[in-house]
Each structure stands twice: as C-alpha cells, then as structure tokens.
Design an enzyme around this catalytic site. Sequence first.
Site, PDB file in Angstrom:
ATOM      1  N   THR A 271       0.846  -1.195   0.000  1.00  0.00           N
ATOM      2  CA  THR A 271       0.000   0.000   0.000  1.00  0.00           C
ATOM      3  C   THR A 271       0.885   1.250   0.000  1.00  0.00           C
ATOM      4  OG1 THR A 271      -1.937   1.012   1.066  1.00  0.00           O
ATOM      5  CG2 THR A 271      -0.289   0.068   2.531  1.00  0.00           C
ATOM      6  N   ASN A 272       0.333   2.400   0.339  1.00  0.00           N
ATOM      7  CA  ASN A 272       1.115   3.645   0.360  1.00  0.00           C
ATOM      8  C   ASN A 272       0.659   4.526   1.516  1.00  0.00           C
ATOM      9  OD1 ASN A 272      -1.103   5.458  -0.625  1.00  0.00           O
ATOM     10  ND2 ASN A 272      -0.962   4.063  -2.369  1.00  0.00           N
ATOM     11  N   ARG A 273       1.258   5.705   1.656  1.00  0.00           N
ATOM     12  CA  ARG A 273       1.044   6.525   2.851  1.00  0.00           C
ATOM     13  C   ARG A 273      -0.208   7.400   2.812  1.00  0.00           C
ATOM     14  NH1 ARG A 273       5.972  10.006   3.619  1.00  0.00           N
ATOM     15  NH2 ARG A 273       4.658  10.854   5.256  1.00  0.00           N
TER      16      ARG A 273
END
Length: 213
Positions: free
Chosen positions: A25-27
């Site tokens: 995933t990402n931030r």
Amino acid sequence: METQKTILITAGPTREKIDAVRFITNRSTGKMGYALAKAAVNQNFRVILISGVTNLPKVDGTEFIQIESAAEMAEVVKKYADSADFIIMSAAVADYRPKFVHANKMKKTDGDLTLILERTEDILKYLGENKKPNQLLIGFAAETDDLIANAKGKLERKNLDYIIANDVSKSDRGFGSDNNAVTILKRDGSREDINLLDKSALAEILITKICGN
Ligand code: CTP
C-alpha cells in the site's frame, strides 16, 4: 431551480494483495479526498465517494463505496463515471501490483524473495480517453521533484481539465498531514497557488473554484 450536479471523488490508498495476509500500500490517509467530499456535500452537490481503506469516518450525505485494490477502484469508477459532471481522482492508486497472488499465507525460506510486479490500469488515463461531453476531469499529482513540470505532463498525457499539484517532500503538508498547499494547473496553461491551509478550508476553495458556477 438548477439541477443538482454530481461529483465523483476517489480517496485514500489502494491495497494490492501479496498473499492471504499481506499487501502493498502507500502513505495516503484519505484526508484530502474526504475533505473534498465534505466540501462538495456542503456546497449541495450529489457526491459519490469511492474510497480505499482508511481510518476516517464515512462522510455524511455521500453515496459511499468501499474498495481495496486498484482493479476494484477501476471497476467501480467506470460504473459511475457516466453519471458524473466532475470526477476528482484524489486517491493514491497503486501503479503496480504483485503479478502472482498466493491464496494462502506464504511461508518464509532462508533465501531472498523476489516479488514480480505488474502494472495496474491507469484509471484517470482511461477516463481522459473516454470523457463524456461537458464532463470535467481533475487529477492529483503528488511529487517530490519537479512539481510543476511533472504535473503539467500528467495533465496533458491524461487529457485532464485540471491537475492539483501537491509537493509531498515536506512533512508539514500532503500525505497524512492535516494541512496542504497546492498549485492548481488548468488545461489552458494558467496556474494558481493556494498557500498552506487546513485540508477542510483548502477543499472548500478547490470545490468552489473548480466545480462552482
Ligand atoms: N491514477 C489513476 N490510476 C492509477 C494511478 C494513478 O487514476 N493506476 C491517478 C491518481 O488518482 C492521480 C493521478 O493519476 O489523480 C496521479 O498520476 P500518476 O501519473 O499515476 O502519478 P503517480 O502515481 O505519482 O506516478 P508517476 O509519478 O510515477 O507517474
């Protein structure tokens, strides 16, 4: 009375499965997209909010659809795109996903592990190629380098009407922060800087400037 216009907003990160218990995933926290959805409801638009998994409460007054992966987001966005006067893609959609997804939990071995990633569909590019007459398409460009040049390139490549350029190299704005500062770039080459503001206040300004009369 004027007919109510529809804004489709995507928000948050996507999750790309590796196996039964792991994902990439990402931030992104979804704060900017949810603030946009709230501002659009406040300004009397019909709002469809398509969101990745976040810790945020649902936004009252929206038609809310939860997704996990980029492929799920693409499917739902395509389903609703024709009914939207404005589409704002603020989601941080994964550009790559694991090519092979293990149905069970993978067991470790002593050696290294190589993950092969394949491209996901570029949803915004698809929307740009299939734009409905009078529909406005708005993208986000989260950049750490060459903010304006990179954002302009995306606006052109994806046939957008606006792109919101977002510097994510500073900790006081962008991903995860309550505040943001952006530059709005328009198709005709004009630009407008909006200085550091609370994401709710910034969202009100963006909805007014882009979707207002
Ligand atoms: N986007 C999309 N589908 C994807 C990836 C991104 O619709 N598979 C949208 C995002 O929601 C955002 C814009 O495209 O509005 C971001 O552009 P993109 O070129 O994908 O930027 P990055 O993902 O940051 O990739 P890069 O800088 O490597 O080009």
